[in-house]
Design a protein around this motif. Sequence first.
Motif, PDB file in Angstrom:
ATOM      1  N   LYS A 137       0.866  -1.178   0.000  1.00 60.12           N
ATOM      2  CA  LYS A 137       0.000   0.000   0.000  1.00 60.12           C
ATOM      3  C   LYS A 137       0.906   1.233   0.000  1.00 60.12           C
ATOM      4  O   LYS A 137       1.798   1.348   0.849  1.00 60.12           O
ATOM      5  N   ILE A 138       0.696   2.152  -0.945  1.00 55.49           N
ATOM      6  CA  ILE A 138       1.520   3.359  -1.065  1.00 55.49           C
ATOM      7  C   ILE A 138       0.630   4.584  -0.886  1.00 55.49           C
ATOM      8  O   ILE A 138      -0.320   4.785  -1.636  1.00 55.49           O
ATOM      9  N   LYS A 139       0.963   5.398   0.121  1.00 58.44           N
ATOM     10  CA  LYS A 139       0.193   6.621   0.379  1.00 58.44           C
ATOM     11  C   LYS A 139       1.000   7.820  -0.100  1.00 58.44           C
ATOM     12  O   LYS A 139       2.190   7.936   0.166  1.00 58.44           O
ATOM     13  N   THR A 140       0.327   8.739  -0.826  1.00 50.70           N
ATOM     14  CA  THR A 140       0.998   9.929  -1.367  1.00 50.70           C
ATOM     15  C   THR A 140       0.598  11.180  -0.595  1.00 50.70           C
ATOM     16  O   THR A 140      -0.360  11.163   0.185  1.00 50.70           O
TER      17      THR A 140
ATOM     18  N   TYR B  20      -1.960   0.693  -4.768  1.00 52.92           N
ATOM     19  CA  TYR B  20      -1.521  -0.638  -4.376  1.00 52.92           C
ATOM     20  C   TYR B  20      -0.541  -1.141  -5.413  1.00 52.92           C
ATOM     21  O   TYR B  20      -0.597  -0.752  -6.583  1.00 52.92           O
ATOM     22  N   ALA B  21       0.369  -1.995  -4.974  1.00 51.15           N
ATOM     23  CA  ALA B  21       1.399  -2.505  -5.876  1.00 51.15           C
ATOM     24  C   ALA B  21       1.711  -3.953  -5.553  1.00 51.15           C
ATOM     25  O   ALA B  21       1.501  -4.415  -4.431  1.00 51.15           O
ATOM     26  N   SER B  22       2.227  -4.613  -6.556  1.00 55.05           N
ATOM     27  CA  SER B  22       2.752  -5.961  -6.368  1.00 55.05           C
ATOM     28  C   SER B  22       4.202  -5.826  -5.918  1.00 55.05           C
ATOM     29  O   SER B  22       4.853  -4.828  -6.218  1.00 55.05           O
ATOM     30  N   GLY B  23       4.716  -6.822  -5.232  1.00 55.79           N
ATOM     31  CA  GLY B  23       6.110  -6.790  -4.818  1.00 55.79           C
ATOM     32  C   GLY B  23       6.250  -7.037  -3.339  1.00 55.79           C
ATOM     33  O   GLY B  23       5.290  -7.370  -2.647  1.00 55.79           O
ATOM     34  N   ASN B  24       7.478  -6.858  -2.858  1.00 54.74           N
ATOM     35  CA  ASN B  24       7.720  -7.056  -1.422  1.00 54.74           C
ATOM     36  C   ASN B  24       8.465  -5.847  -0.869  1.00 54.74           C
ATOM     37  O   ASN B  24       9.012  -5.042  -1.612  1.00 54.74           O
ATOM     38  N   MET B  25       8.469  -5.753   0.440  1.00 52.76           N
ATOM     39  CA  MET B  25       9.080  -4.588   1.095  1.00 52.76           C
ATOM     40  C   MET B  25      10.577  -4.490   0.818  1.00 52.76           C
ATOM     41  O   MET B  25      11.104  -3.392   0.674  1.00 52.76           O
TER      42      MET B  25
ATOM     43  N   HIS C 250       9.590  -0.294  10.620  1.00 51.64           N
ATOM     44  CA  HIS C 250       8.925  -1.491  11.125  1.00 51.64           C
ATOM     45  C   HIS C 250       9.035  -2.543  10.036  1.00 51.64           C
ATOM     46  O   HIS C 250       9.266  -2.200   8.869  1.00 51.64           O
ATOM     47  N   ASN C 251       8.859  -3.774  10.365  1.00 51.01           N
ATOM     48  CA  ASN C 251       8.967  -4.842   9.380  1.00 51.01           C
ATOM     49  C   ASN C 251       8.105  -4.597   8.143  1.00 51.01           C
ATOM     50  O   ASN C 251       8.495  -4.890   7.028  1.00 51.01           O
ATOM     51  N   GLY C 252       6.921  -3.991   8.336  1.00 48.57           N
ATOM     52  CA  GLY C 252       6.010  -3.779   7.217  1.00 48.57           C
ATOM     53  C   GLY C 252       5.771  -2.324   6.879  1.00 48.57           C
ATOM     54  O   GLY C 252       4.722  -1.971   6.323  1.00 48.57           O
ATOM     55  N   PHE C 253       6.735  -1.447   7.195  1.00 46.33           N
ATOM     56  CA  PHE C 253       6.486  -0.017   7.007  1.00 46.33           C
ATOM     57  C   PHE C 253       7.747   0.710   6.578  1.00 46.33           C
ATOM     58  O   PHE C 253       8.780   0.635   7.241  1.00 46.33           O
ATOM     59  N   LEU C 254       7.673   1.445   5.459  1.00 44.56           N
ATOM     60  CA  LEU C 254       8.782   2.233   4.913  1.00 44.56           C
ATOM     61  C   LEU C 254       8.344   3.693   4.886  1.00 44.56           C
ATOM     62  O   LEU C 254       7.314   4.025   4.275  1.00 44.56           O
ATOM     63  N   LEU C 255       9.075   4.564   5.559  1.00 49.00           N
ATOM     64  CA  LEU C 255       8.688   5.965   5.713  1.00 49.00           C
ATOM     65  C   LEU C 255       9.610   6.889   4.951  1.00 49.00           C
ATOM     66  O   LEU C 255      10.830   6.744   5.004  1.00 49.00           O
ATOM     67  N   ASN C 256       9.035   7.867   4.260  1.00 51.86           N
ATOM     68  CA  ASN C 256       9.807   8.891   3.548  1.00 51.86           C
ATOM     69  C   ASN C 256      10.153   9.998   4.545  1.00 51.86           C
ATOM     70  O   ASN C 256       9.272  10.675   5.061  1.00 51.86           O
ATOM     71  N   LEU C 257      11.445  10.159   4.814  1.00 52.79           N
ATOM     72  CA  LEU C 257      11.867  11.197   5.757  1.00 52.79           C
ATOM     73  C   LEU C 257      11.904  12.539   5.061  1.00 52.79           C
ATOM     74  O   LEU C 257      11.902  13.571   5.609  1.00 52.79           O
TER      75      LEU C 257
END
Length: 191
Positions: free
Chosen positions: A153-156, A163-168, A184-191
């Motif tokens: 899930k990608i939030k802008t 939504y996208a296919s693929g893995n973290m 977090h294991n399931g979370f990537l944040l844009n600083l």
Amino acid sequence: MINIAICDDEQVYRDEIESLIFECNADFCAVDKFCCGKDLFESGKIYDLVFLDIELPDNLGVDIAKNLKAINKDIIIFFITNYTQYISEAFKSMPFQYLVKPIDSKLFKEEFNRALKLYFSLNESLHITWNKQEIVLKIKEIVYIEHYSRKIKIKTISGNIQYASGNMAYFEDKLSPYYFVRIHNGFLLNL
């Protein structure tokens, strides 16, 4: 195509800056030249990069820069001037660089190339696939990426969710150079 404006009341400097741009092999740039701020705004064009004289017949370059930033917050502004007394005021508009006339061609080329790198980094895109459709997102507009119910899930910034296919691991590898951090294991944040 990168849209560049040169705004200087002296024709010799407008021509010199244009020549220096093309000496940098910038064939992917469209250059427009203006002798005053009024003409620049009346063009109605949104520019990516502007070379702006500090003192123009109709206005101060500092005021023009503020108006340009209101139109395009990511605009890259170079102040070109004979006058160093405006430096303090000029930096309030957050220019990329302040170059003093006569223009040092070596310094100009170095700074122009540095500006191009910034431009390209601000405009990098992420290509994702969802339901056999390719979607293109600007990296700078992504707020976070989350692994959610077996999908990505990608939030802008605008609040849209893609939504996208693929893995973290794929997204982490792709986006870490752009200051994305896995918090977090399931979370990537844009600083």
